[in-house]
Design a protein around this motif. Structure first.
Motif, PDB file in Angstrom:
ATOM      1  N   MET A 192      36.460  33.933  36.331  1.00 23.01           N
ATOM      2  CA  MET A 192      36.885  34.871  35.298  1.00 23.01           C
ATOM      3  C   MET A 192      36.633  36.316  35.726  1.00 23.01           C
ATOM      4  O   MET A 192      37.413  37.203  35.392  1.00 23.01           O
ATOM      5  N   ASN A 193      35.553  36.528  36.478  1.00 25.83           N
ATOM      6  CA  ASN A 193      35.228  37.889  36.919  1.00 25.83           C
ATOM      7  C   ASN A 193      36.289  38.451  37.860  1.00 25.83           C
ATOM      8  O   ASN A 193      36.583  39.647  37.826  1.00 25.83           O
ATOM      9  N   TRP A 194      36.865  37.573  38.686  1.00 26.72           N
ATOM     10  CA  TRP A 194      37.930  38.024  39.573  1.00 26.72           C
ATOM     11  C   TRP A 194      39.177  38.384  38.777  1.00 26.72           C
ATOM     12  O   TRP A 194      39.902  39.314  39.145  1.00 26.72           O
ATOM     13  N   LEU A 195      39.424  37.673  37.696  1.00 23.22           N
ATOM     14  CA  LEU A 195      40.546  38.012  36.822  1.00 23.22           C
ATOM     15  C   LEU A 195      40.321  39.379  36.177  1.00 23.22           C
ATOM     16  O   LEU A 195      41.241  40.195  36.096  1.00 23.22           O
ATOM     17  N   TYR A 196      39.083  39.634  35.730  1.00 27.71           N
ATOM     18  CA  TYR A 196      38.756  40.952  35.183  1.00 27.71           C
ATOM     19  C   TYR A 196      39.019  42.048  36.209  1.00 27.71           C
ATOM     20  O   TYR A 196      39.539  43.115  35.872  1.00 27.71           O
ATOM     21  N   LEU A 212      33.244  44.725  33.277  1.00 35.83           N
ATOM     22  CA  LEU A 212      33.062  43.287  33.053  1.00 35.83           C
ATOM     23  C   LEU A 212      32.937  42.537  34.376  1.00 35.83           C
ATOM     24  O   LEU A 212      32.087  41.654  34.521  1.00 35.83           O
ATOM     25  N   ALA A 213      33.777  42.894  35.327  1.00 35.83           N
ATOM     26  CA  ALA A 213      33.729  42.242  36.638  1.00 35.83           C
ATOM     27  C   ALA A 213      32.408  42.517  37.338  1.00 35.83           C
ATOM     28  O   ALA A 213      31.853  41.641  38.018  1.00 35.83           O
TER      29      ALA A 213
END
Length: 104
Positions: free
Chosen positions: A1-5, A48-49
């Motif tokens: 999810m962090n990579w998406l952020y 967020l990331a």
């Protein structure tokens, strides 16, 4: 999810950089609003990331996405020139981003 952020933050990096062009030196109100919203969104998703991803990798990828996106937008929307040397430089940025992602 962090990579998406981080990817979303990069998208908004392009959004606000292009918004600066449309704002014509902050002289047009609507593009100024979009630019400000894009900046806030970009910084928010980057923050967020950064909760889980390393700063050095995240920042390099964030600016790389912004660089590639603004170059492509400039070429395809504003008709800026593209020469083989630019393509090679963009490719090096892309390979750098991929390398940083693989090494993280």
């Amino acid at each position: 999810m962090n990579w998406l952020y981080l990817l979303i933050a990069g998208f908004f990096e392009v959004f606000w950089a292009v918004g600066l062009k449309f704002s014509q030196g902050f002289s047009k109100i609507v593009p100024n609003i979009f630019t400000g919203v894009g900046m806030l969104a970009s910084f928010y998703f980057l923050s967020l990331a950064l909760k889980k991803l390393p700063l050095s990798t995240s920042y390099a990828i964030w600016t790389g996405i912004g660089t590639i996106g603004t170059v492509l937008f400039g070429v395809f929307y504003f008709g800026e020139s593209i020469i083989p040397a630019k393509i090679i430089c963009i490719a090096m940025i892309i390979f750098g981003i991929i390398g940083l992602r693989i090494l993280s």
